[in-house]
Structures are given as structure tokens and as C-alpha cells.
Write a protein that holds these residues in place. Structure first.
Motif, PDB file in Angstrom:
ATOM      1  N   GLU A  16       4.084  12.984  15.204  1.00  0.00           N
ATOM      2  CA  GLU A  16       3.900  11.539  15.388  1.00  0.00           C
ATOM      3  C   GLU A  16       2.710  11.025  14.584  1.00  0.00           C
ATOM      4  N   ASP A  17       1.642  11.821  14.519  1.00  0.00           N
ATOM      5  CA  ASP A  17       0.465  11.403  13.753  1.00  0.00           C
ATOM      6  C   ASP A  17       0.765  11.319  12.261  1.00  0.00           C
ATOM      7  N   ALA A  18       1.546  12.264  11.753  1.00  0.00           N
ATOM      8  CA  ALA A  18       1.883  12.249  10.333  1.00  0.00           C
ATOM      9  C   ALA A  18       2.771  11.060   9.992  1.00  0.00           C
ATOM     10  N   VAL A  19       3.709  10.751  10.875  1.00  0.00           N
ATOM     11  CA  VAL A  19       4.582   9.592  10.642  1.00  0.00           C
ATOM     12  C   VAL A  19       3.765   8.307  10.686  1.00  0.00           C
ATOM     13  N   ARG A  20       2.835   8.208  11.626  1.00  0.00           N
ATOM     14  CA  ARG A  20       1.980   7.026  11.720  1.00  0.00           C
ATOM     15  C   ARG A  20       1.094   6.910  10.480  1.00  0.00           C
ATOM     16  N   GLU A  21       0.580   8.032  10.003  1.00  0.00           N
ATOM     17  CA  GLU A  21      -0.266   8.009   8.811  1.00  0.00           C
ATOM     18  C   GLU A  21       0.536   7.569   7.590  1.00  0.00           C
ATOM     19  N   ARG A  22       1.749   8.071   7.453  1.00  0.00           N
ATOM     20  CA  ARG A  22       2.611   7.687   6.346  1.00  0.00           C
ATOM     21  C   ARG A  22       2.962   6.206   6.425  1.00  0.00           C
ATOM     22  N   ALA A  23       3.260   5.715   7.625  1.00  0.00           N
ATOM     23  CA  ALA A  23       3.587   4.298   7.803  1.00  0.00           C
ATOM     24  C   ALA A  23       2.383   3.424   7.471  1.00  0.00           C
ATOM     25  N   THR A  24       1.185   3.881   7.815  1.00  0.00           N
ATOM     26  CA  THR A  24      -0.027   3.125   7.495  1.00  0.00           C
ATOM     27  C   THR A  24      -0.201   3.002   5.988  1.00  0.00           C
ATOM     28  N   VAL A  25       0.054   4.071   5.263  1.00  0.00           N
ATOM     29  CA  VAL A  25      -0.058   4.030   3.805  1.00  0.00           C
ATOM     30  C   VAL A  25       0.974   3.069   3.215  1.00  0.00           C
ATOM     31  N   ILE A  26       2.200   3.147   3.710  1.00  0.00           N
ATOM     32  CA  ILE A  26       3.261   2.271   3.195  1.00  0.00           C
ATOM     33  C   ILE A  26       2.943   0.803   3.462  1.00  0.00           C
ATOM     34  N   PHE A  27       2.510   0.489   4.693  1.00  0.00           N
ATOM     35  CA  PHE A  27       2.193  -0.902   5.013  1.00  0.00           C
ATOM     36  C   PHE A  27       0.930  -1.373   4.284  1.00  0.00           C
ATOM     37  N   SER A  28       0.008  -0.473   3.971  1.00  0.00           N
ATOM     38  CA  SER A  28      -1.171  -0.849   3.185  1.00  0.00           C
ATOM     39  C   SER A  28      -0.772  -1.247   1.770  1.00  0.00           C
ATOM     40  N   ILE A  29       0.148  -0.493   1.187  1.00  0.00           N
ATOM     41  CA  ILE A  29       0.622  -0.818  -0.160  1.00  0.00           C
ATOM     42  C   ILE A  29       1.362  -2.157  -0.149  1.00  0.00           C
ATOM     43  N   ILE A  30       2.206  -2.368   0.861  1.00  0.00           N
ATOM     44  CA  ILE A  30       2.915  -3.652   0.978  1.00  0.00           C
ATOM     45  C   ILE A  30       1.918  -4.793   1.155  1.00  0.00           C
ATOM     46  N   PHE A  31       0.893  -4.568   1.983  1.00  0.00           N
ATOM     47  CA  PHE A  31      -0.146  -5.574   2.209  1.00  0.00           C
ATOM     48  C   PHE A  31      -0.851  -5.945   0.905  1.00  0.00           C
ATOM     49  N   LEU A  32      -1.240  -4.948   0.124  1.00  0.00           N
ATOM     50  CA  LEU A  32      -1.930  -5.226  -1.137  1.00  0.00           C
ATOM     51  C   LEU A  32      -1.028  -5.957  -2.125  1.00  0.00           C
ATOM     52  N   ALA A  33       0.230  -5.536  -2.214  1.00  0.00           N
ATOM     53  CA  ALA A  33       1.154  -6.191  -3.140  1.00  0.00           C
ATOM     54  C   ALA A  33       1.401  -7.642  -2.731  1.00  0.00           C
ATOM     55  N   MET A  34       1.576  -7.862  -1.448  1.00  0.00           N
ATOM     56  CA  MET A  34       1.817  -9.236  -0.988  1.00  0.00           C
ATOM     57  C   MET A  34       0.570 -10.099  -1.119  1.00  0.00           C
ATOM     58  N   SER A  35      -0.602  -9.501  -0.984  1.00  0.00           N
ATOM     59  CA  SER A  35      -1.838 -10.265  -1.194  1.00  0.00           C
ATOM     60  C   SER A  35      -1.924 -10.759  -2.627  1.00  0.00           C
ATOM     61  N   ILE A  36      -1.557  -9.899  -3.548  1.00  0.00           N
ATOM     62  CA  ILE A  36      -1.568 -10.296  -4.961  1.00  0.00           C
ATOM     63  C   ILE A  36      -0.525 -11.376  -5.219  1.00  0.00           C
ATOM     64  N   ILE A  37       0.663 -11.205  -4.658  1.00  0.00           N
ATOM     65  CA  ILE A  37       1.736 -12.184  -4.858  1.00  0.00           C
ATOM     66  C   ILE A  37       1.350 -13.544  -4.286  1.00  0.00           C
ATOM     67  N   LEU A  38       0.761 -13.556  -3.080  1.00  0.00           N
ATOM     68  CA  LEU A  38       0.409 -14.833  -2.467  1.00  0.00           C
ATOM     69  C   LEU A  38      -0.763 -15.520  -3.164  1.00  0.00           C
ATOM     70  N   ASN A  39      -1.590 -14.778  -3.862  1.00  0.00           N
ATOM     71  CA  ASN A  39      -2.731 -15.384  -4.539  1.00  0.00           C
ATOM     72  C   ASN A  39      -2.407 -15.819  -5.970  1.00  0.00           C
ATOM     73  N   MET A  40      -1.175 -15.620  -6.379  1.00  0.00           N
ATOM     74  CA  MET A  40      -0.763 -16.130  -7.687  1.00  0.00           C
ATOM     75  C   MET A  40      -0.635 -17.651  -7.606  1.00  0.00           C
ATOM     76  N   GLY A  41      -0.638 -18.286  -8.714  1.00  0.00           N
ATOM     77  CA  GLY A  41      -0.614 -19.746  -8.736  1.00  0.00           C
ATOM     78  C   GLY A  41       0.662 -20.382  -8.239  1.00  0.00           C
ATOM     79  N   TRP A  42       1.783 -19.698  -8.268  1.00  0.00           N
ATOM     80  CA  TRP A  42       3.086 -20.227  -7.871  1.00  0.00           C
ATOM     81  C   TRP A  42       3.435 -21.494  -8.644  1.00  0.00           C
ATOM     82  N   GLY A  43       2.904 -21.616  -9.855  1.00  0.00           N
ATOM     83  CA  GLY A  43       3.301 -22.728 -10.707  1.00  0.00           C
ATOM     84  C   GLY A  43       2.544 -24.021 -10.504  1.00  0.00           C
ATOM     85  N   TYR A  44       1.478 -23.997  -9.715  1.00  0.00           N
ATOM     86  CA  TYR A  44       0.702 -25.233  -9.559  1.00  0.00           C
ATOM     87  C   TYR A  44      -0.758 -24.951  -9.432  1.00  0.00           C
TER      88      TYR A  44
END
Length: 83
Positions: A55-83
Motif C-alpha cells: 500500500e505504501d509503494a502504491v501511495r508513493e507511486r500515486a504521489t509521484v504521478i499526481f505531482s507530475i500532473i500538478f506541475l504540468a497543469m500549473s504550467i498550462i494554467l499560467n500560459m497566456g491563453w491568448g490574452y
């Protein structure tokens, strides 16, 4: 605000909540100096090989995956979006 940006923001907030839950549910092993020195000394291939489905290994793996998603979405949301 466009509909896509609102949808991405809602998904981002859900990812933030899940990531916060995963981080706070973690064991916190090795957070101090003694943990950093003592926890990895006795690990061998045979002691760590069977731990990838616990269970700890699965939680650790999920934390890494969600951290990567978090960083990618942070970059996407901070883009100008055309304005």
C-alpha cells in the motif's frame, strides 16, 4: 473565461486536493537525519523487490504521478491563453 479554462481549473483543484491527501497520508519515513541514515542502509535487492505492490509503494507511486500532473497543469494554467 472560456469553458476550457474553467474545466482545466476544476480538474487542477481536484488534483491539488488528491495530492494534498496523498502527501498527508504518507508515513514520513526518513524525514529526520537518523531516518535518512538508517532506513536505506539495510535495504538490499531482496528486501526492496517485494515491496513494490504494498500500500505504501502504491501511495508513493500515486504521489509521484499526481505531482507530475500538478506541475504540468500549473504550467498550462499560467500560459497566456491568448490574452
Amino acid at each position: 473565461m472560456s469553458g476550457i479554462r474553467i474545466a482545466v481549473t476544476i480538474i487542477y483543484l481536484i488534483v491539488c486536493a488528491i495530492l494534498g491527501f496523498l502527501v498527508f497520508r504518507g508515513k514520513g519515513e526518513g524525514a529526520d537525519l537518523t531516518g535518512a541514515v538508517s532506513t536505506r542502509v539495510n535495504d538490499t535487492y531482496f528486501t526492496t523487490h517485494g515491496k513494490k505492490h504494498t500500500e505504501d509503494a502504491v501511495r508513493e507511486r500515486a504521489t509521484v504521478i499526481f505531482s507530475i500532473i500538478f506541475l504540468a497543469m500549473s504550467i498550462i494554467l499560467n500560459m497566456g491563453w491568448g490574452y
